[in-house]
Design a protein around this motif. Structure first.
Motif, PDB file in Angstrom:
ATOM      1  N   SER A 158     -83.289 -13.250  -9.832  1.00 16.96           N
ATOM      2  CA  SER A 158     -83.321 -14.698 -10.072  1.00 16.96           C
ATOM      3  C   SER A 158     -83.661 -15.445  -8.794  1.00 16.96           C
ATOM      4  O   SER A 158     -84.469 -16.390  -8.812  1.00 16.96           O
ATOM      5  N   PRO A 163     -88.207 -14.185 -13.219  1.00 11.26           N
ATOM      6  CA  PRO A 163     -87.508 -14.194 -14.515  1.00 11.26           C
ATOM      7  C   PRO A 163     -88.076 -13.197 -15.512  1.00 11.26           C
ATOM      8  O   PRO A 163     -87.368 -12.749 -16.418  1.00 11.26           O
ATOM      9  N   THR A 184     -77.998 -14.812 -15.322  1.00 11.43           N
ATOM     10  CA  THR A 184     -79.119 -14.790 -16.264  1.00 11.43           C
ATOM     11  C   THR A 184     -79.273 -16.126 -16.967  1.00 11.43           C
ATOM     12  O   THR A 184     -80.392 -16.644 -17.115  1.00 11.43           O
ATOM     13  N   CYS A 187     -80.688 -18.666 -14.596  1.00 19.44           N
ATOM     14  CA  CYS A 187     -82.093 -18.368 -14.307  1.00 19.44           C
ATOM     15  C   CYS A 187     -83.006 -18.946 -15.387  1.00 19.44           C
ATOM     16  O   CYS A 187     -84.066 -19.501 -15.087  1.00 19.44           O
TER      17      CYS A 187
END
Length: 378
Positions: A158, A163, A184, A187
């Motif tokens: 990230s 990504p 996650t 991101c």
């Protein structure tokens, strides 16, 4: 005869027992007598050389240990990393009598992926991420070798504005910690740079290509009915995942279609999101609720997953996961969402869709019970 008499005079006890058996024979197998054995010969003994396992190749164990120890050093350069990995892949291929590996490391990893040790996948991926050797990392992820990625991998990807690699890792991962889920989510919900957003656009373009391919297959003539139904279902799923979603939202598909949306772990990650991220996530999940309300016939299509170009059908979040995630978002941030005046219309629309879906589910309940009873009677 008493027990004491039988003990003191065993010969008399044996004679009495024989007489009793003669007078009252015991039949162990009533009916016809069993057929005589076809052969009294014992089976041929199998020589140990025919079933014993061959000893493990010590060279492979030595090479694996050397690679693991070398990767733990912080002074490993990119050329040294490539040399170490290439040497190990060569030893692995020779030990298993496989063809010589390609000089291209990602291609070599894909060719030996069924035999690549799982214990080495994480340190190789971690070192590849640190050295920006992203092709090797992508090969490991796409081959399913990163079911348990190293803890810092997703956060480092990230921070590096990759990504698309986060999507590849999350898609295959089996158990992510709340900190990894939080990295996650952030991101995808708030791209850090233009480079990260461009990478997300490339992910969405792959969805567009797959959707167009599925639509073209629906138009093909001469295909069987089963193929037509499969192509239509695949086209529906891919168009649902593409239309109306932004590039960051398409990347969220990879998370919610994976095995990582556990209520406890995911709830802990969602609780750490800020106000803007919560709003974006709520709107994303509400879009999926609307999709399933509009296309109730949509369902998983495992037949299409194995066809070239249609693998993305496996990355469409199910209604169960989406509804559960939306409930967790409301549980963790209800006050913020309810008091936000800008979300008033969105919340009303989400409430209306959920009520309609709940009503349809309740009305379908008696029909499902009737079908189950009919199947049992048949």
């Amino acid at each position: 005869m008493t027990l004491l008499a039988a003990i003191t005079n065993p010969s008399a006890a044996a004679a009495a027992a024989a007489a009793a058996v003669a007078a009252n024979p015991i039949v162990l197998t009533p009916g016809a007598a069993p057929p005589p054995p076809t052969s009294s010969a014992l089976p041929t003994q199998i020589p140990p050389s025919d079933w014993s396992l061959s000893p493990a190749d010590p060279a492979l164990a030595t090479a694996a240990s050397f690679l693991s120890t070398s990767l733990s050093s912080t002074s490993v350069s990119l050329p040294r990393f490539r040399s170490l990995l290439a040497s190990f892949l060569t030893t692995l291929s020779n030990s298993l009598s496989l063809p010589a590996p390609s000089p291209n490391l990602p291609q070599a990893i894909r060719s030996v992926s069924p035999y690549f040790p799982a214990a080495l996948a994480s340190p190789v991926a971690s070192r590849a991420a640190n050295l920006a050797e992203y092709d090797v990392l992508l090969a490991l992820a796409e081959c399913g070798l990163l079911r348990h990625p190293p803890p810092s991998l997703l956060s480092s990807l990230s921070e590096a504005d990759r990504p698309e690699l986060v999507c590849a890792v999350v898609r295959q991962a089996a158990d992510l910690r709340s900190s990894e889920l939080l990295a996650t989510l952030r991101c995808f919900l708030s791209p850090a740079s233009n480079a990260a957003y461009d990478a997300m656009m490339s992910v969405k373009n792959r969805w567009k290509e797959a959707a167009v391919l599925a639509v073209n297959r629906c138009k093909e003539k001469g295909a069987g009915k089963k193929v037509d139904a499969m192509a239509r279902q695949a086209a529906l799923l891919l168009m649902m995942g593409y239309d109306g979603f932004t590039s960051p939202e398409v990347c969220l598909h990879y998370l919610f279609a994976s095995e990582n949306v556990d209520s406890l772990v995911f709830g802990a990650a969602v609780s750490e999101l800020d106000g803007g991220e919560v709003v974006t996530l709520m709107k994303y999940l509400t879009k999926w609720i609307g999709k399933y309300q509009r296309f109730p016939e949509a369902q998983a299509c495992p037949e299409a997953v194995g066809m070239p170009g249609l693998e993305l059908c496996d990355i469409v979040p199910s209604f169960r996961v989406v509804a559960g995630a939306l409930g967790l978002v409301f549980d963790q941030h209800f006050s913020h969402l309810a008091l936000n005046a800008e979300l008033k219309e969105d919340l009303k629309a989400a409430e209306m869709m959920v009520k309609q879906l709940a009503t349809e589910a309740e009305s379908a309940g008696p029909i499902l019970d009737l079908l189950r009873r009919m199947q049992q009677d048949v």
